[in-house]
Design an enzyme around this catalytic site. Sequence first.
Site, PDB file in Angstrom:
ATOM      1  N   CYS A 108      -7.229  73.611   7.531  1.00 35.05           N
ATOM      2  CA  CYS A 108      -6.775  74.233   6.268  1.00 35.05           C
ATOM      3  C   CYS A 108      -6.911  73.332   5.046  1.00 35.05           C
ATOM      4  CB  CYS A 108      -5.353  74.734   6.425  1.00 35.05           C
ATOM      5  SG  CYS A 108      -5.212  75.885   7.802  1.00 35.05           S
ATOM      6  N   HIS A 242      -1.884  75.652  -0.261  1.00 36.81           N
ATOM      7  CA  HIS A 242      -2.472  76.402   0.855  1.00 36.81           C
ATOM      8  C   HIS A 242      -1.585  77.608   1.189  1.00 36.81           C
ATOM      9  CE1 HIS A 242      -4.119  77.624   4.564  1.00 36.81           C
ATOM     10  NE2 HIS A 242      -3.234  77.024   5.332  1.00 36.81           N
ATOM     11  N   ASN A 272      -3.435  83.848   5.834  1.00 37.17           N
ATOM     12  CA  ASN A 272      -3.910  82.459   5.864  1.00 37.17           C
ATOM     13  C   ASN A 272      -5.403  82.451   6.182  1.00 37.17           C
ATOM     14  OD1 ASN A 272      -4.537  79.825   6.586  1.00 37.17           O
ATOM     15  ND2 ASN A 272      -2.695  79.516   7.826  1.00 37.17           N
TER      16      ASN A 272
HETATM   17  O1  UT7 Z   1      -2.396  76.730   8.103  1.00 35.62           O
HETATM   18  C1  UT7 Z   1      -1.342  76.212   8.853  1.00 35.62           C
HETATM   19  C2  UT7 Z   1      -1.201  77.106  10.029  1.00 35.62           C
HETATM   20  N1  UT7 Z   1       0.032  77.597  10.426  1.00 35.62           N
HETATM   21  C3  UT7 Z   1       1.186  77.751   9.747  1.00 35.62           C
HETATM   22  O2  UT7 Z   1       1.366  77.418   8.617  1.00 35.62           O
HETATM   23  C4  UT7 Z   1       2.317  78.399  10.494  1.00 35.62           C
HETATM   24  C5  UT7 Z   1       3.640  77.710  10.291  1.00 35.62           C
HETATM   25  N2  UT7 Z   1       4.699  78.416  10.979  1.00 35.62           N
HETATM   26  C6  UT7 Z   1       5.160  79.620  10.564  1.00 35.62           C
HETATM   27  O3  UT7 Z   1       4.707  80.127   9.544  1.00 35.62           O
HETATM   28  C7  UT7 Z   1       6.280  80.276  11.345  1.00 35.62           C
HETATM   29  O4  UT7 Z   1       6.749  79.372  12.314  1.00 35.62           O
HETATM   30  C8  UT7 Z   1       5.802  81.596  12.027  1.00 35.62           C
HETATM   31  C9  UT7 Z   1       5.579  82.667  10.963  1.00 35.62           C
HETATM   32  C10 UT7 Z   1       4.530  81.369  12.820  1.00 35.62           C
HETATM   33  C11 UT7 Z   1       6.895  82.104  12.983  1.00 35.62           C
HETATM   34  O5  UT7 Z   1       8.132  82.264  12.268  1.00 35.62           O
HETATM   35  P1  UT7 Z   1       9.479  81.712  12.905  1.00 35.62           P
HETATM   36  O6  UT7 Z   1      10.559  82.068  11.964  1.00 35.62           O
HETATM   37  O7  UT7 Z   1       9.266  80.261  13.222  1.00 35.62           O
HETATM   38  O8  UT7 Z   1       9.636  82.609  14.193  1.00 35.62           O
HETATM   39  P2  UT7 Z   1       9.671  82.181  15.735  1.00 35.62           P
HETATM   40  O9  UT7 Z   1       8.323  81.698  16.190  1.00 35.62           O
HETATM   41  O10 UT7 Z   1      10.819  81.275  15.956  1.00 35.62           O
HETATM   42  O11 UT7 Z   1       9.960  83.584  16.429  1.00 35.62           O
HETATM   43  C12 UT7 Z   1      11.182  84.283  16.199  1.00 35.62           C
HETATM   44  C13 UT7 Z   1      11.146  85.582  16.968  1.00 35.62           C
HETATM   45  C14 UT7 Z   1      10.770  85.413  18.448  1.00 35.62           C
HETATM   46  O12 UT7 Z   1      11.525  86.334  19.202  1.00 35.62           O
HETATM   47  P3  UT7 Z   1      12.826  85.833  20.004  1.00 35.62           P
HETATM   48  O13 UT7 Z   1      12.339  84.765  20.934  1.00 35.62           O
HETATM   49  O14 UT7 Z   1      13.774  85.310  18.958  1.00 35.62           O
HETATM   50  O15 UT7 Z   1      13.284  87.090  20.678  1.00 35.62           O
HETATM   51  C15 UT7 Z   1       9.324  85.831  18.497  1.00 35.62           C
HETATM   52  O16 UT7 Z   1       8.918  86.322  19.752  1.00 35.62           O
HETATM   53  O17 UT7 Z   1      10.158  86.452  16.421  1.00 35.62           O
HETATM   54  C16 UT7 Z   1       9.290  86.924  17.468  1.00 35.62           C
HETATM   55  N3  UT7 Z   1       7.966  87.154  16.897  1.00 35.62           N
HETATM   56  C17 UT7 Z   1       7.599  88.336  16.363  1.00 35.62           C
HETATM   57  N4  UT7 Z   1       8.231  89.513  16.249  1.00 35.62           N
HETATM   58  C18 UT7 Z   1       7.559  90.525  15.639  1.00 35.62           C
HETATM   59  C19 UT7 Z   1       6.952  86.274  16.779  1.00 35.62           C
HETATM   60  N5  UT7 Z   1       5.903  86.874  16.173  1.00 35.62           N
HETATM   61  C20 UT7 Z   1       6.273  88.145  15.915  1.00 35.62           C
HETATM   62  C21 UT7 Z   1       5.623  89.245  15.308  1.00 35.62           C
HETATM   63  N6  UT7 Z   1       6.303  90.399  15.187  1.00 35.62           N
HETATM   64  N7  UT7 Z   1       4.357  89.167  14.803  1.00 35.62           N
END
Ligand code: UT7
Length: 315
Positions: A108, A242, A272
Amino acid sequence: MKILGTGSSLPHKVVSNDDLSKIMDTSDEWISQRTGIKVRHVISDELLEDLACDAALKALSMAGKTPQDIEFFICSNVVNEYTTPSLSCIISSKIGLSCPCIDINCACPGFIFSLDVADSYYKAGKANNILIVCADEPTRMCDWNDRTTSVLFGDGAGAVVLGPGDNIKGIQLHSLPAPDKIWQHRLLESTPFITKSEMNVPLQMKGRDVFKFAVNASTADVESMLAKLGISKGEVSYYIVHQANMRIIDAIKNYLGEPDSKFPTNIADHGNSSSASCTILLDECNHNGMFKSGDLLVFSAFGAGLLSGVAVLEW
Ligand code: UT7
């Protein structure tokens, strides 16, 4: 160097959060709240190199340059359909460039790494007019059954033409090697001699770790770069950050104590797009007439590696 022209190009297929909720267990509410993304442009029938060529030709046209004027070409790319030749060679052949060209894969923050290479070439007296194209198709790296990664990305290309000038005030690059945070593993062709076990693994990401790295790296990069240059935050006109997640951008904004008005965003419309992200945003702001001569722009990007970078540019 000085930015003489910008360009960008997006796939025609637009996929909304509601579209995604029909093919996987997700919702507009979850994606909007956790990321700020509403829709993204996704490659369907296009070739990435054609988007890259379109962006490059637009940037050349704005700069008033022809492909023959370009003395060095840097293409930032993580993945494309070719292993060889380089994407920069393919783009060169399509738009008629005949200068040396290289691909860099710095994920990125690829635009900022490319800018550093360009600036170094210019300062070494090796090239005066340099083209940077950032072209990425991260949607081709994901498992589209995996809602934790596939909803985050969009495809596209952005380009910048640089010419002589002293408008690049400073660039700092940063590496914190941690290859297990964001990775994809592709299976190579087999041979009669391979005995090790091998695997094809779509994009994997430790989202929370990457989130923390992004916020910490970006704020540290910006603070230390500005301090080194003796520039106060009050003097900064815009932060081109970014576009990975609106919550990351908001956290950076809060840590820096800077107002919303200095942070243009397009995450809601694009998701992204890896290294293309900063250059597409730059081009959109440029076309909206947002920048005036003398404005100070701070670019900050972060991603797989883990890598990050910051650049300060006078418009
Ligand atoms: O260019 C750099 C590349 N990457 C990034 O910048 C990503 C950086 N990270 C993030 O942006 C965030 O960590 C994410 C958006 C990827 C995830 O957000 P989060 O608040 O950290 O959520 P999480 O991974 O802790 O997941 C929370 C819940 C989980 O369910 P449980 O275990 O609490 O029941 C996931 O299974 O949300 C669930 N979940 C979803 N639910 C609906 C994960 N993805 C989804 C989805 N739709 N697409």
